[in-house]
Design an enzyme around this catalytic site. Sequence first.
Site, short mmCIF file in Angstrom:
data_model
loop_
_atom_site.label_atom_id
_atom_site.label_comp_id
_atom_site.label_asym_id
_atom_site.label_seq_id
_atom_site.Cartn_x
_atom_site.Cartn_y
_atom_site.Cartn_z
N ASP A 38 -13.39 -21.63 12.41
CA ASP A 38 -13.21 -22.08 11.03
C ASP A 38 -14.14 -23.26 10.78
O ASP A 38 -14.46 -24.02 11.70
CB ASP A 38 -11.75 -22.49 10.79
CG ASP A 38 -11.42 -22.61 9.31
OD1 ASP A 38 -10.85 -21.64 8.76
OD2 ASP A 38 -11.74 -23.65 8.70
N PRO A 124 -12.40 -10.29 -2.90
CA PRO A 124 -12.04 -8.89 -3.12
C PRO A 124 -12.56 -8.02 -1.99
O PRO A 124 -13.77 -7.90 -1.80
CB PRO A 124 -12.70 -8.55 -4.46
CG PRO A 124 -13.85 -9.51 -4.56
CD PRO A 124 -13.44 -10.76 -3.85
N ASP A 151 -1.16 -2.26 0.60
CA ASP A 151 -0.60 -1.70 -0.64
C ASP A 151 0.23 -0.45 -0.33
O ASP A 151 1.30 -0.24 -0.91
CB ASP A 151 -1.72 -1.34 -1.62
CG ASP A 151 -2.69 -2.47 -1.84
OD1 ASP A 151 -2.62 -3.11 -2.90
OD2 ASP A 151 -3.51 -2.73 -0.95
N LYS A 156 5.50 2.26 0.34
CA LYS A 156 6.47 2.90 1.23
C LYS A 156 7.78 2.13 1.25
O LYS A 156 8.87 2.72 1.20
CB LYS A 156 5.90 3.00 2.64
CG LYS A 156 4.80 4.03 2.80
CD LYS A 156 4.30 4.08 4.24
CE LYS A 156 3.24 5.15 4.42
NZ LYS A 156 2.78 5.24 5.82
N HIS A 178 -8.54 -2.16 -3.65
CA HIS A 178 -7.39 -3.02 -3.34
C HIS A 178 -7.32 -4.03 -4.48
O HIS A 178 -7.89 -5.11 -4.42
CB HIS A 178 -7.58 -3.73 -2.01
CG HIS A 178 -6.57 -4.81 -1.74
ND1 HIS A 178 -5.22 -4.58 -1.74
CD2 HIS A 178 -6.72 -6.13 -1.47
CE1 HIS A 178 -4.58 -5.71 -1.48
NE2 HIS A 178 -5.47 -6.66 -1.32
N THR A 233 -0.33 -15.19 0.44
CA THR A 233 0.34 -14.14 1.20
C THR A 233 -0.18 -14.20 2.64
O THR A 233 -1.35 -14.54 2.85
CB THR A 233 0.07 -12.74 0.63
OG1 THR A 233 -1.34 -12.47 0.68
CG2 THR A 233 0.54 -12.65 -0.82
#
Length: 317
Positions: A38, A124, A151, A156, A178, A233
């Site tokens: 990083d 993206p 997704d 599901k 996505h 997320t």
Amino acid sequence: MIREKTNKISIIGAGFVGSTTAFALMQDGLASEIVIVDINKDKAHAEAMDLAQGAAFVKSVDIKSGDYADTKDSDIVIITAGVGPKPGETRLDIINKNLKIFQSIVPEVVKYSPNSILLVVSNPVDILTYITYKLSGFPKERVIGSGTVLDTSRLKYMLSEHFDIDARNVHTYIIGEHGDSEITAWSLTNIAGANVEEYCKTVCANCDGSFKKELPEKVKNAAYEIINSKGYTNYAVALAVTRIVEAILRDENAILTVSSLFEGQYGIDNVYLAMPTIVDRSGARQILDVPISNEEKENLIKSAEILKGHIANSELD
């Protein structure tokens, strides 16, 4: 003594997704060596130290932070670095910010691991995977995006909640981008071998099919809802990435909706999109040209055109 083949995985980006992915990989015992890189070296060092101190509870693994030289000869390089969307932004709003970051990352990764598979997670994702493909010069099979694996898992889960069954017994795919132009492939959705509509009519009382309108929107908005509440997320996407890594390292020939380069499938060319794809030790081995409805095909083509338009308007040379 016969030595078991070792697997080295490097993660570029020690943010929420990168560090959680390292944790998931460590728990699954998929790698013998994990390197975290990083721009914030202190953050990478702290994440690696925190993970390494749990070594007594998992299979043997060497976890460390470092610079690009430490990623040398990686089997898989996972790229999670980049700027995430802020509340109110879409994934496509951050293309040029992340393009600049990738222009500094990809050449270094290629320099030290020229035979690796590159797995792009940053958003993206479809566009950044295409950018990585162009910057790396790698064969298309060895540049993969996480696509709509997450997704698809979200759908599901939502269908399993709707029908009160185990998510592992729901078979469905989200295809295309996505993002906001993604498509729910209802024509490929089945439960217990029956198309979801037939299953709904047979098993559920008063089934009106409204879930077919409601759930795709919930899937599209799931990440935004989470980001608006906690700012990011990390858990489910880390599990999705770990599943892709598992399919590669174990040479599974698994069918996953990773983002792969289209070369004429469905009349689409020169763009990365998610579609059921065979994933093995070589990477994204083959996009499956499975039959989908005319409406789904039209929307897939529209999704491709949206992404191509954004690439054309980006600062990619």
